[in-house]
Design a protein around this motif. Structure first.
Motif, mmCIF file in Angstrom:
data_model
loop_
_atom_site.group_PDB
_atom_site.id
_atom_site.type_symbol
_atom_site.label_atom_id
_atom_site.label_comp_id
_atom_site.label_asym_id
_atom_site.label_seq_id
_atom_site.Cartn_x
_atom_site.Cartn_y
_atom_site.Cartn_z
ATOM 1 N N PRO A 163 0.703 -1.221 -0.201
ATOM 2 C CA PRO A 163 0.093 0.098 0.064
ATOM 3 C C PRO A 163 0.986 1.234 0.018
ATOM 4 O O PRO A 163 0.623 2.349 -0.397
ATOM 5 N N GLU A 164 1.935 1.193 0.552
ATOM 6 C CA GLU A 164 2.870 2.286 0.603
ATOM 7 C C GLU A 164 3.552 2.953 -0.496
ATOM 8 O O GLU A 164 4.072 3.939 -0.948
ATOM 9 N N ILE A 165 3.630 1.797 -1.485
ATOM 10 C CA ILE A 165 4.362 1.988 -2.857
ATOM 11 C C ILE A 165 3.974 2.965 -3.605
ATOM 12 O O ILE A 165 4.579 4.082 -4.277
ATOM 13 N N PRO A 166 2.565 3.320 -4.048
ATOM 14 C CA PRO A 166 2.252 4.474 -4.975
ATOM 15 C C PRO A 166 2.618 5.652 -4.287
ATOM 16 O O PRO A 166 2.932 6.799 -5.063
ATOM 17 N N ALA A 167 2.362 5.979 -3.011
ATOM 18 C CA ALA A 167 2.823 7.399 -2.536
ATOM 19 C C ALA A 167 4.244 7.464 -2.652
ATOM 20 O O ALA A 167 4.708 8.604 -3.042
ATOM 21 N N ILE A 168 5.194 6.431 -2.579
ATOM 22 C CA ILE A 168 6.704 6.483 -2.732
ATOM 23 C C ILE A 168 6.974 7.149 -4.078
ATOM 24 O O ILE A 168 7.595 7.801 -4.611
ATOM 25 N N MET A 169 6.151 6.272 -4.919
ATOM 26 C CA MET A 169 6.493 6.637 -6.348
ATOM 27 C C MET A 169 6.252 8.071 -6.861
ATOM 28 O O MET A 169 6.769 8.849 -7.563
ATOM 29 N N GLU A 170 5.006 8.429 -6.443
ATOM 30 C CA GLU A 170 4.412 9.783 -6.436
ATOM 31 C C GLU A 170 5.449 10.793 -5.988
ATOM 32 O O GLU A 170 5.496 11.938 -6.491
ATOM 33 N N LYS A 171 6.198 10.743 -4.625
ATOM 34 C CA LYS A 171 6.754 11.479 -4.120
ATOM 35 C C LYS A 171 8.186 11.314 -4.817
ATOM 36 O O LYS A 171 8.883 12.771 -5.108
ATOM 37 N N TYR A 172 8.873 10.511 -5.091
ATOM 38 C CA TYR A 172 10.169 10.461 -5.635
ATOM 39 C C TYR A 172 10.529 10.305 -7.178
ATOM 40 O O TYR A 172 11.353 10.850 -7.662
ATOM 41 N N LEU A 173 9.367 10.196 -7.995
ATOM 42 C CA LEU A 173 9.543 9.963 -9.206
ATOM 43 C C LEU A 173 8.697 10.994 -9.973
ATOM 44 O O LEU A 173 8.579 10.941 -11.412
ATOM 45 N N ILE A 174 7.858 12.001 -9.592
ATOM 46 C CA ILE A 174 7.171 12.973 -10.152
ATOM 47 C C ILE A 174 7.537 14.405 -9.724
ATOM 48 O O ILE A 174 7.941 14.836 -8.556
ATOM 49 N N HIS A 175 7.980 15.008 -10.714
ATOM 50 C CA HIS A 175 8.831 16.226 -10.582
ATOM 51 C C HIS A 175 7.739 17.482 -11.340
ATOM 52 O O HIS A 175 6.969 17.147 -12.155
ATOM 53 N N PHE A 176 7.848 18.895 -10.777
ATOM 54 C CA PHE A 176 7.250 19.808 -11.398
ATOM 55 C C PHE A 176 8.039 20.686 -12.165
ATOM 56 O O PHE A 176 8.718 21.336 -11.256
ATOM 57 N N GLN A 177 7.898 20.668 -13.395
ATOM 58 C CA GLN A 177 8.990 21.578 -14.329
ATOM 59 C C GLN A 177 8.099 22.294 -15.228
ATOM 60 O O GLN A 177 7.159 22.326 -15.328
#
Length: 235
Positions: free
Chosen positions: A170-184
């Protein structure tokens, strides 16, 4: 000095003509600086776009297949590399048992049957450098020539003492969102003199602008002081 002997000074309630003019000049300088600093960052925030890393795109494609059991061996290898890259990004993620468990389980699942028991045993052998005997994992993932990722492997495994941990959590989606999404935006993507434009602007231009404002203030205030008879024209 306007014929007054009152030397009380209040920036917000200037009483003399000189002080009023001085406050106006200072206010203009502060306003220019504030607009250039905060206006630029507000503008960057307004125009930024959600930009995923390539690893996130792999996660989006593969993770649903892992949850419904339709992922292929190639899918699992791809997401195992994503998990490994994430663990290498942060010390905190090297302590995240859910992510490490998902990586361990995914690697275990795609290993040849003859190597599974040896892999399990390797995860139980701890040293101050992580676990030992996992060179075959780097070969399996195709990262033998990637010194950085290969070095993360010993720290990305959890001990397999009992049941195999799940490949999802359950924790993995939030980790992906936090570390692999950037705002550019185009401001962060544009290069100037070899630097990303936003870095050049903040680290170099704004410092130069501040010094320039100070120099201009000194020049202008000299003229104002002469105008009000506070400084002689003689050298």
């Amino acid at each position: 000095m306007d014929g007054t002997t009152n030397y009380d000074i209040n920036f917000f309630k200037p009483r003399t003509a000189f002080l009023k003019e001085n406050v106006r000049i200072i206010t203009i300088g502060i306003t220019i600086w504030a607009v250039c600093v905060f206006g630029f960052h507000i503008f960057m925030k307004v125009i930024e776009k959600r930009t995923p890393e390539p690893g996130y795109l792999i996660y989006e494609q593969v993770y649903p297949k892992l949850t419904d059991g339709t992922a292929t061996a190639e899918d699992k290898l791809n997401i195992a590399r994503v998990y490994l890259g994430l663990i290498g990004k942060s010390i905190d993620l090297q302590k995240n048992d859910a992510l490490k468990g998902a990586f361990t389980a995914t690697v275990y699942d795609v290993l040849p049957s003859a190597e599974k028991e040896a892999f399990k045993a390797a995860t139980l052998t701890k040293t101050n450098k992580g676990v030992t005997g996992v060179a075959n994992v780097a070969k399996l993932l195709g990262i033998e020539d990637d010194i950085v990722l290969k070095g993360v492997v010993p720290f990305a495994l959890v001990a397999m003492e009992g049941a195999v941990p799940p490949m999802t959590a359950p924790e993995i989606p939030a980790i992906m969102e936090k570390y692999l999404i950037h705002f550019q935006s185009f401001l962060t993507d544009t290069k100037l003199f070899g630097f990303p434009f936003h870095y050049f602007y903040s680290a170099i231009f704004l410092l130069t602008l501040f010094n320039l404002i100070c120099l201009i203030y000194c020049y202008v205030i000299d003229g104002v002081m002469k105008k009000h008879g506070m400084e002689s024209d003689n050298e």
